[in-house]
Scaffold this active site. Structure first.
Site, PDB file in Angstrom:
ATOM      1  N   CYS A 266      30.776  51.035 -87.165  1.00 28.40           N
ATOM      2  CA  CYS A 266      29.347  50.672 -87.133  1.00 28.40           C
ATOM      3  C   CYS A 266      28.350  49.324 -87.111  1.00 28.40           C
ATOM      4  O   CYS A 266      27.544  49.361 -87.550  1.00 28.40           O
ATOM      5  CB  CYS A 266      28.856  52.187 -88.346  1.00 28.40           C
ATOM      6  SG  CYS A 266      28.880  51.063 -89.936  1.00 28.40           S
TER       7      CYS A 266
ATOM      8  N   CYS B 294      31.025  55.322 -95.407  1.00 29.08           N
ATOM      9  CA  CYS B 294      29.991  54.394 -95.881  1.00 29.08           C
ATOM     10  C   CYS B 294      29.999  53.938 -97.507  1.00 29.08           C
ATOM     11  O   CYS B 294      29.931  52.731 -98.014  1.00 29.08           O
ATOM     12  CB  CYS B 294      28.425  54.565 -96.234  1.00 29.08           C
ATOM     13  SG  CYS B 294      27.728  55.302 -94.412  1.00 29.08           S
TER      14      CYS B 294
HETATM   15 FE1  FES Z   1      27.842  51.528 -91.883  1.00 28.53          FE
HETATM   16 FE2  FES Z   1      26.966  53.256 -93.063  1.00 28.53          FE
HETATM   17  S1  FES Z   1      26.535  53.223 -91.232  1.00 28.53           S
HETATM   18  S2  FES Z   1      27.591  51.803 -93.635  1.00 28.53           S
END
Ligand code: FES
Length: 133
Positions: A34, A112
């Site tokens: 991400c 996360c």
């Molecule tokens: Fe990257 Fe939550 S989407 S840490």
């Protein structure tokens, strides 16, 4: 996807957000998927444990993140849990401890929770390596 009240509270009112000038240790972790990044700053001090032995503990802790809502909430909760722990106790913290404390996270957001824990452990390990060298 829904968040617990506790997650929302930590996200809207993050505890211990920011940095520590002259931190004894800094740990940084990123999630390559991400792109989010987490930094943990630690002030470490010494005290006597209940056996009368010297131990190092987390006197203060702050976090900075370029991360999602879950990453912010997890880090905020983690800093509350970690403050006052010995380094040994803090190294034993697992992502599930924080997820449980927050009343769970939606499944796609559980990853996360790794960022904060990994950044905390990285800071402690770097600190311990420096001391030994
Ligand atoms: Fe990257 Fe939550 S989407 S840490």
């Amino acid at each position: 996807m829904s968040y617990s009240q506790k997650v929302l509270d930590h996200f809207k009112n993050p505890r211990n957000q920011g940095s520590l000038e002259n931190a004894d240790a800094v740990g940084e972790e990123g999630n390559p998927v991400c792109g989010d990044v987490m930094k943990m700053y630690l002030d470490i001090d010494k005290r006597k444990n209940n056996k009368g032995e010297d131990e190092e503990y987390i006197k203060d802790i702050k976090f900075e993140t370029l991360g999602c809502a879950a990453a912010i909430a997890v880090s905020s909760a983690l800093t509350e849990m970690a403050k006052g722990l010995s380094l040994t106790e803090a190294l034993a913290l697992k992502k599930d401890d924080i997820v449980d404390d927050l009343g769970g996270l939606p499944a796609p957001k559980v990853h996360c929770s790794m960022l904060g824990v990994d950044a905390l452990h990285s800071a402690i390990k770097k600190y311990q390596l420096r001391i030994k060298n």
